[in-house]
Design an enzyme around this catalytic site. Structure first.
Site, PDB file in Angstrom:
ATOM      1  N   ASN A   1       0.850  -1.195   0.000  1.00 18.48           N
ATOM      2  CA  ASN A   1       0.000   0.000   0.000  1.00 18.48           C
ATOM      3  C   ASN A   1       0.883   1.242   0.000  1.00 18.48           C
ATOM      4  O   ASN A   1       1.860   1.314   0.754  1.00 18.48           O
ATOM      5  CB  ASN A   1      -0.869   0.015   1.273  1.00 18.48           C
ATOM      6  N   GLU A   2       0.570   2.196  -0.825  1.00 18.85           N
ATOM      7  CA  GLU A   2       1.323   3.466  -0.869  1.00 18.85           C
ATOM      8  C   GLU A   2       2.827   3.210  -0.722  1.00 18.85           C
ATOM      9  O   GLU A   2       3.494   3.777   0.148  1.00 18.85           O
ATOM     10  CB  GLU A   2       0.813   4.451   0.190  1.00 18.85           C
TER      11      GLU A   2
ATOM     12  N   TYR B   1      -7.116  11.664  -2.586  1.00 20.10           N
ATOM     13  CA  TYR B   1      -7.858  12.328  -1.495  1.00 20.10           C
ATOM     14  C   TYR B   1      -8.173  13.769  -1.882  1.00 20.10           C
ATOM     15  O   TYR B   1      -7.424  14.397  -2.633  1.00 20.10           O
ATOM     16  CB  TYR B   1      -7.033  12.320  -0.210  1.00 20.10           C
TER      17      TYR B   1
ATOM     18  N   GLU C   1      -8.258   4.240  -2.435  1.00 21.62           N
ATOM     19  CA  GLU C   1      -8.557   5.107  -1.287  1.00 21.62           C
ATOM     20  C   GLU C   1      -8.936   6.450  -1.856  1.00 21.62           C
ATOM     21  O   GLU C   1      -8.218   6.992  -2.705  1.00 21.62           O
ATOM     22  CB  GLU C   1      -7.333   5.282  -0.375  1.00 21.62           C
TER      23      GLU C   1
HETATM   24  O1  AHR Z   1      -6.689   6.497   5.049  1.00 22.30           O
HETATM   25  C1  AHR Z   1      -5.672   6.987   5.858  1.00 22.30           C
HETATM   26  C2  AHR Z   1      -4.298   6.804   5.246  1.00 22.30           C
HETATM   27  O2  AHR Z   1      -4.214   7.530   4.054  1.00 22.30           O
HETATM   28  C3  AHR Z   1      -3.937   5.408   4.828  1.00 22.30           C
HETATM   29  O3  AHR Z   1      -3.432   4.660   5.878  1.00 22.30           O
HETATM   30  C4  AHR Z   1      -2.888   5.624   3.788  1.00 22.30           C
HETATM   31  O4  AHR Z   1      -2.866   4.603   2.829  1.00 22.30           O
HETATM   32  C5  AHR Z   1      -3.210   6.994   3.228  1.00 22.30           C
HETATM   33  O5  AHR Z   1      -2.113   7.838   3.277  1.00 22.30           O
END
Ligand code: AHR
Length: 517
Positions: A206-207, A275, A326
């Site tokens: 992840n990331e 995001y 995400e």
């Molecule tokens: O959703 C919160 C965080 O955001 C997650 O852990 C990460 O993958 C992202 O930076």
């Protein structure tokens, strides 16, 4: 704290200082009305709208798991084998299609063996990403699978590539999916599940450009090739392998990864994160900052368009699916609230619901390429569906947005053409199945009502119904004291020949179900 999370925080802190002098307008003084037309092409099909585009994510972060979804069997909070009963009922009602776990950043520091076997014997580990608290591992693989079964969601396990080993991840696949006869499947049976879990979705890190190992796309590709090589089909369950994609529209990451893969093609999905930062605390948004946040969904669509084009360049047969693994609004946190309710606890308003619907509309319009999109996160963290504290559990406006858009699932997304030029113009998505057409309209403007005429391109409609979510005050929320302030209501939609008309107040989202024929 993860690098990405800390830089996001830094941005928000700077932003909060910059906006200190801007007044928080709670209601627009005057509402204008505008005519809006949109063309729906019921016969121009985009692709099947996979239910997974309405997917979810739960991390060991704040009170998403502990205190949120999981209260433990000895809790005074009504529970089903330790799972918060009200949360289970709400999520089951929404029929969330898929749930990703255990992170997030947490995933690349999680060792699955810590979370199996007798609870009293599970080790206590420090959650280095989300506050250095001690994790007792009472919620592990078996508890996660049981939760998924209870709510009817497909499990999606995010594996540890950052600090784990290929063997550890390979063994997790065998532990979950090998039917019987191996030591690991025997251990699963001893721990309560002779039946394999048949987990299909597997994240390979992840990331990894940030909290998952701070790599370049090329470095990650080398690790990905090695890890994924050992993740195999067992008992008829072929793992759907999900590679870490870019942060937003980071083209360099995606190219680095695809170049690094070379001719290796053991990749099912490529997962971008996107995001939508907010400069204000959730219930104190200024008009400017709300508009800025809601405008980011146009950038998200642009990122999806560019990333899918880039993938197509490497994979012309389109075997690799794109995920938005995400996404959601990430507002400015209130330290006292985080202290009381947990890290990244965020209240949720009609603005958040409009944001959720804008995102889902983008995904519907790219149903031919997107395979899964998981909003972050399910309970109490960031853009959540539920807020839970002690004995309370509240459905947020975003929960209701998901409810309103649910009729699209498994239908065929069809083409929509609108004249909008601004990111805050009317957003529409459409899908159909046999003689049912589903239309979702989102009005992201705070000061303009829209009188919408949707033309069905000569296809005749026979009638319809509509539900709407709306609140005049964009800082209004469903709270523990007033849990049903913002709920969907019936709304008027009129159908004449091949035209559908409806009126959308400012900051609203509505889904119409139209009978064709
Ligand atoms: O959703 C919160 C965080 O955001 C997650 O852990 C990460 O993958 C992202 O930076």
């Amino acid at each position: 704290m993860s690098h990405s999370a800390s830089s996001r925080r830094a941005f928000l802190t700077r932003a909060s200082l910059a906006t200190f002098t801007v007044l928080t307008a709670r209601r627009s003084p005057a509402v204008a009305t505008r005519e809006e037309s949109v063309q729906i092409h019921p016969n121009v099909e985009i692709g099947m709208l996979r239910p997974e585009l309405h997917g979810h994510f739960a991390e060991h972060l704040g009170t998403c798991i502990y205190g949120g979804l999981w209260v433990g069997t000895g809790s005074p909070v009504p529970n089903i084998n330790g799972f918060r009963k009200q949360a289970v009922e709400y999520l089951r009602e929404l029929r969330i299609p898929v749930l990703r776990w255990p992170g997030g950043c947490f995933a690349d520091d999680y060792h699955w063996r810590d979370g199996i076997g007798p609870v009293a014997k599970r080790p206590r580990r420090v959650n280095i990403h989300w506050g250095n608290y001690t994790e007792d591992n009472s919620f592990g693989t078996h508890e996660f699978i049981a939760l998924c079964r209870l709510i009817g969601a497909e499990p999606y396990l995010a594996g540890n590539l950052g600090s784990g080993t290929p063997q550890e991840l390979r063994d997790w696949v065998e532990y979950c999916n090998y039917p019987s006869g191996s030591t690991l499947s025997g251990e699963r049976a001893t721990n309560g599940s002779p039946e394999p879990f048949r987990v299909r979705y597997w994240g390979v890190g992840n990331e990894n450009w940030g909290c998952g190992g701070n790599m370049t796309g090329g470095e990650y590709a080398a690790h990905y090739r090695r890890y994924s090589m050992y993740m195999r089909e067992f008992g008829g369950t072929s793992p759907y392998l999900i590679a870490c994609g870019p942060n937003g529209n980071d083209v360099a990451w995606s190219r680095g990864f695809m170049d690094g893969l070379g001719s290796y093609r053991n990749v099912s999905g490529f997962a971008m994160h996107f995001y939508s930062g907010g400069r204000d605390t959730p219930t104190k948004f200024t008009v400017e900052n709300m508009n800025e946040q809601l405008s980011s969904f146009a950038r998200m669509e642009q990122a999806v368009v560019q990333q899918r084009a880039l993938l197509d360049g490497y994979d012309p047969q389109r075997k690799i699916g794109l995920l938005v693994d995400e996404w959601g609004v990430w507002d400015r946190m209130i330290p006292e609230e985080e202290k009381k309710y947990g890290r990244l606890w965020q209240q949720n308003t009609i603005r958040s619901a409009v944001a959720a619907a804008l995102g889902l509309n983008v995904f519907h319009r790219h149903a031919d390429k997107l395979v899964m999109c998981n909003i972050a996160q399910t309970v109490n963290v960031l853009h959540s569906l539920l807020l839970a504290y002690e004995g309370h559990c509240v459905r947020t406006p975003s929960y209701h947005a998901y409810g309103l858009l649910k009729p699209h699932r498994s239908k065929t997304a069809v083409r929509v053409e609108s004249e909008g030029k601004s990111p805050l113009d009317l957003s529409v998505s459409a899908s159909k199945q046999e003689n049912e057409l589903v239309l979702t309209f989102v009005n992201p403007r705070h000061d303009t009502a829209l009188r919408v005429t949707a033309s069905l391109n000569s296809v005749k409609a026979a009638g319809g119904s509509e539900r709407i979510l709306h609140a005049a005050d964009w800082n209004e929320a469903n709270t523990f004291d007033a849990p049903d302030r913002i709920v969907p209501r019936d709304h008027t939609v009129t159908v004449e020949g091949s035209r559908v008309r409806t009126e959308l107040p400012p900051l609203s989202l509505a889904t119409a179900i139209i009978r064709l024929g």
